[in-house]
Design an enzyme around this catalytic site. Structure first.
Site, short mmCIF file in Angstrom:
data_model
loop_
_atom_site.label_atom_id
_atom_site.label_comp_id
_atom_site.label_asym_id
_atom_site.label_seq_id
_atom_site.Cartn_x
_atom_site.Cartn_y
_atom_site.Cartn_z
N GLY A 1 5.82 -49.49 -42.93
CA GLY A 1 6.65 -48.25 -43.23
C GLY A 1 7.97 -48.25 -43.88
O GLY A 1 8.19 -47.74 -45.15
N ASP B 1 8.37 -53.96 -36.22
CA ASP B 1 7.91 -52.83 -35.50
C ASP B 1 8.07 -53.05 -34.02
O ASP B 1 7.41 -52.45 -33.10
CB ASP B 1 6.55 -52.38 -35.69
CG ASP B 1 5.52 -53.71 -35.50
OD1 ASP B 1 5.98 -54.83 -35.38
OD2 ASP B 1 4.24 -53.40 -35.73
N CYS C 1 25.57 -57.03 -30.84
CA CYS C 1 26.82 -56.06 -30.68
C CYS C 1 26.54 -54.80 -30.25
O CYS C 1 27.04 -54.08 -29.74
CB CYS C 1 27.80 -56.31 -31.48
SG CYS C 1 28.27 -58.01 -31.86
N CYS D 1 5.96 -46.23 -33.59
CA CYS D 1 5.34 -45.08 -34.44
C CYS D 1 3.89 -44.93 -34.17
O CYS D 1 3.27 -43.93 -34.15
CB CYS D 1 5.67 -45.47 -36.07
SG CYS D 1 7.41 -45.73 -36.33
ZN LIG Z 1 27.03 -59.81 -31.70
#
Ligand SMILES: [Zn+2]
Lengths: 398, 92
Positions: free
Chosen positions: A161, A250, A294, A308
Site C-alpha cells: 500500500g 505491515d 521514542c 489493514c
Molecule cells: Zn529513541
C-alpha cells in the site's frame, strides 16, 4: 574611427593584469586562490574547468556577479578559453567597481597544456535533462540535486500500500537505485490501492512486479528485488547498502526491528502507517531527532492494532501517505527543507485534516538513549508479550 | 469540557464518534470521565489497576503528556486531548 576587436583587447591589457597559469596554479591547488570566474558558454564549461571555478557565461556577467563576488574588493581571476573574452569581461567588472580583477593568460587552453588540474563537471545527459527538466528548474533541486538523486539509493520495506506509490514516485524522480523488500505475491485484493501492480501480474512477487512497473516508467533506475522478509539476520546488510529506508511494513515486529537497525546503521527512516481513513507519518534521523521507540515505546496488543487486512483501508489513503514518504525521502536525500523529524503528522481523510504532534527524543529511550543497550532482539516475542513480560524480553528497562 | 480525539481503533467503543466531550480538570480526570461514559474504551486503554497502558500515547494539544505532567497535566475548555496508539498497517 571605431575601435576594432584588436584595439579593445589591447586597451583591456593596459588596465587588466594578466596572470600566467603556472603563477596561480599553486594557490588554486592549495585552495587559497582568487575567486575564479569562468565566462565561457555552458558547452565549453561542461568539457572541464579550473578547480573551484564558478561559471557565469559572459552574457550573464553583469547580472550574476553580485551574487557570487560579495564585496567589490575581492580578488578575482577571470578565465575563458584563450584569454581574450576574459580580458573584456574583466574590463566590464572593473567598470562595475570591482577593483582587484585579473585575467588568466592563455585561458583554459594554456592551463590545460601546462597540465594543471582540471575539474570536469558531472552533467545530466541531454535525455536526462529533458526527463528531469521540471526538477532542474527548481532552484532547490537543479542539475546538482538531480545528479544527487541519480546517485541515491532508497530501500522500501514492503511493495504494498505505501511502497507502491512511494516506489513509483521515487523512480519517476530519478532516484538511481530502489530496493524493494517483499516476500509476498500480488493478490487481486491488493489492486484497490497497490498501484504499482497490475491485474496481469497477480501471483508474481511484489518486488518483481514493482520492478516491471518501474522499468516501464524509468528504465535507468536500478531496481534491487529482495524477495524475502526483513529479519534480524539480514536487516543490517540490507540497510547498509542504502541512503534512506522507507518503512511501509505491515506489522510491529518489523517496524521495531527497522527502527533499531536504522539506528545501528545510521540510516534515516521515513515512517508511515495507515488504517481505514487515517495515516501517520514521521521521519526518524538517527541520533539527531527522536527514533520510533521514542515515539511509541511499546506496540499495542493485537486487538488495538488491527492490520489493514483485518480492519480495511481506503485505497487512496495509501497514495497520500506513500507520497508523503516519497516527498520526505527526496528531501532527506537532497538535504533540503524541513522534514517531519521531531513531528508526527496525522492525516484524517474523513475530516480532511492534518494534525501535527511534537515528538521529542526520550532521554531514557531503550533504543537511542545514552544508556541504551542497542542490539537486535526477538521482536516477535517482544511484541507478543507487551504488557506482560515485555521488559524482560526486549530489555525495555536497560 | 475538553475535546477528546478518538483514534480509529477506539471509535467503535464510543459509538463511532471521532471526538467525545469529557469533563475534568486534568488529563487523568478527562480520560476517567471518558471511560465512565464509554466503558469499552477503559477496557482497552487502562490497566486493571486503572493506569494508562504504556502503549497509549496521550497528547494535550500537540504536546506529549508524558513530557508535561502525564495524567496530572491540567486541561480546560479549549484544550484537545488526543489518544494515540501506534498503528502498524502499511503493506497488506
Ligand atoms: Zn529513541
Amino acid at each position: 574611427m571605431s575601435p576594432t576587436y584588436q584595439d579593445l583587447i589591447a586597451r583591456a591589457r593596459e588596465v587588466i593584469p594578466e596572470v600566467e597559469p603556472s603563477d596561480v596554479a599553486p594557490r588554486v591547488e592549495a585552495g587559497d586562490g582568487p575567486l575564479i570566474v569562468d565566462v565561457r558558454e555552458t558547452g565549453e564549461w561542461d568539457q572541464g574547468h579550473l578547480p573551484g571555478a564558478v561559471h557565469i557565461p559572459r552574457g550573464f556577467l553583469e547580472s550574476r556577479i553580485g551574487g557570487v563576488a560579495g564585496d567589490t574588493g575581492r580578488e578575482m581571476l577571470v578565465s575563458c578559453a584563450g584569454g581574450q573574452r576574459s580580458l573584456l569581461a574583466a574590463v566590464t567588472l572593473r567598470d562595475m567597481g570591482y577593483t582587484n580583477v585579473s585575467s588568466l593568460a592563455g585561458g583554459f587552453a594554456r592551463w590545460k597544456q601546462n597540465d594543471h588540474p582540471v575539474e570536469v563537471p558531472r552533467i545530466l545527459t541531454p535525455a536526462q535533462r529533458s526527463r528531469y527538466s521540471r526538477h532542474v528548474l527548481i532552484p532547490e533541486v537543479g542539475e546538482e540535486g538531480q545528479l544527487k538523486l541519480l546517485d541515491s539509493k532508497a530501500l522500501l520495506i514492503g511493495a504494498g500500500g505505501l511502497g507502491s506509490p512511494a516506489a513509483y514516485y521515487l523512480a519517476a524522480a530519478g532516484v538511481g537505485t530502489i530496493g524493494l523488500v517483499d516476500d509476498d505475491v500480488v493478490d487481486e485484493s491488493n489492486l484497490q490501492r497497490q498501484i504499482i501492480h497490475t491485474t496481469d501480474r497477480v501471483g508474481m512477487n511484489k518486488g518483481e512486479s514493482g520492478r516491471e512497473a518501474i522499468r516501464a516508467l524509468n528504465p535507468e533506475v536500478q531496481v534491487n528485488v529482495h524477495p524475502f522478509r526483513v529479519t534480524r539476520d539480514n536487516v543490517l546488510d540490507l540497510l547498509s547498502g542504502y541512503d534512506v529506508v522507507v518503512d511501509g511494513a505491515d506489522n510491529f515486529p518489523t517496524r521495531y526491528l527497522l527502527a533499531d537497525a536504522a539506528l545501528m546503521t545510521k540510516t534515516p527512516l521515513v515512517h508511515a502507517s495507515i488504517l481505514r481513513f487515517e495515516g501517520h507519518a514521521s521521519v526518524f534521523v538517527p541520533y539527531d531527532g527522536p527514533c520510533y521507540r521514542c515515539l511509541f515505546p511499546e506496540p499495542p496488543p493485537p486487538d488495538l492494532a488491527p492490520s489493514c487486512g483485518e480492519a480495511g483501508v481506503l485505497g487512496v489513503l495509501c497514495g497520500v501517505m506513500g507520497n508523503i514518504q516519497a516527498t520526505e525521502a527526496i528531501k532527506v536525500l537532497l538535504g533540503i527543507g524541513d522534514t517531519l523529524s521531531g513531528r508526527l503528522l496525522i492525516y484524517d481523510a474523513l475530516g480532511m485534516t492534518f494534525t501535527e504532534l511534537k515528538v521529542r527524543r526520550d532521554p531514557d529511550c531503550p533504543s537511542c538513549g545514552p544508556a541504551a543497550d542497542l542490539r537486535l532482539r526477538d521482536y516477535e516475542a517482544w511484541c507478543a508479550g507487551v504488557g506482560t513480560h515485555a521488559s524482560e524480553v526486549a530489555g525495555a528497562t536497560a | 469540557m475538553t475535546i477528546v480525539k478518538i483514534p480509529p481503533v477506539l471509535r467503535q467503543a464510543v459509538g463511532g464518534e471521532r471526538t467525545v466531550q469529557a469533563a475534568g480538570t486534568t488529563v487523568g480526570e478527562v480520560l476517567g470521565n471518558l471511560c465512565d461514559q464509554h466503558p469499552a474504551v477503559g477496557a482497552q486503554i487502562l490497566t486493571p489497576e486503572g493506569d494508562l497502558h504504556k502503549y497509549v500515547n496521550v497528547y494535550v494539544n500537540d504536546e506529549d503528556a508524558r513530557l508535561l505532567q502525564w495524567t496530572d497535566t491540567p486541561v480546560g475548555t479549549g484544550d484537545t486531548v488526543l489518544i494515540l496508539p501506534a498503528m502498524a498497517g502499511g503493506s497488506r
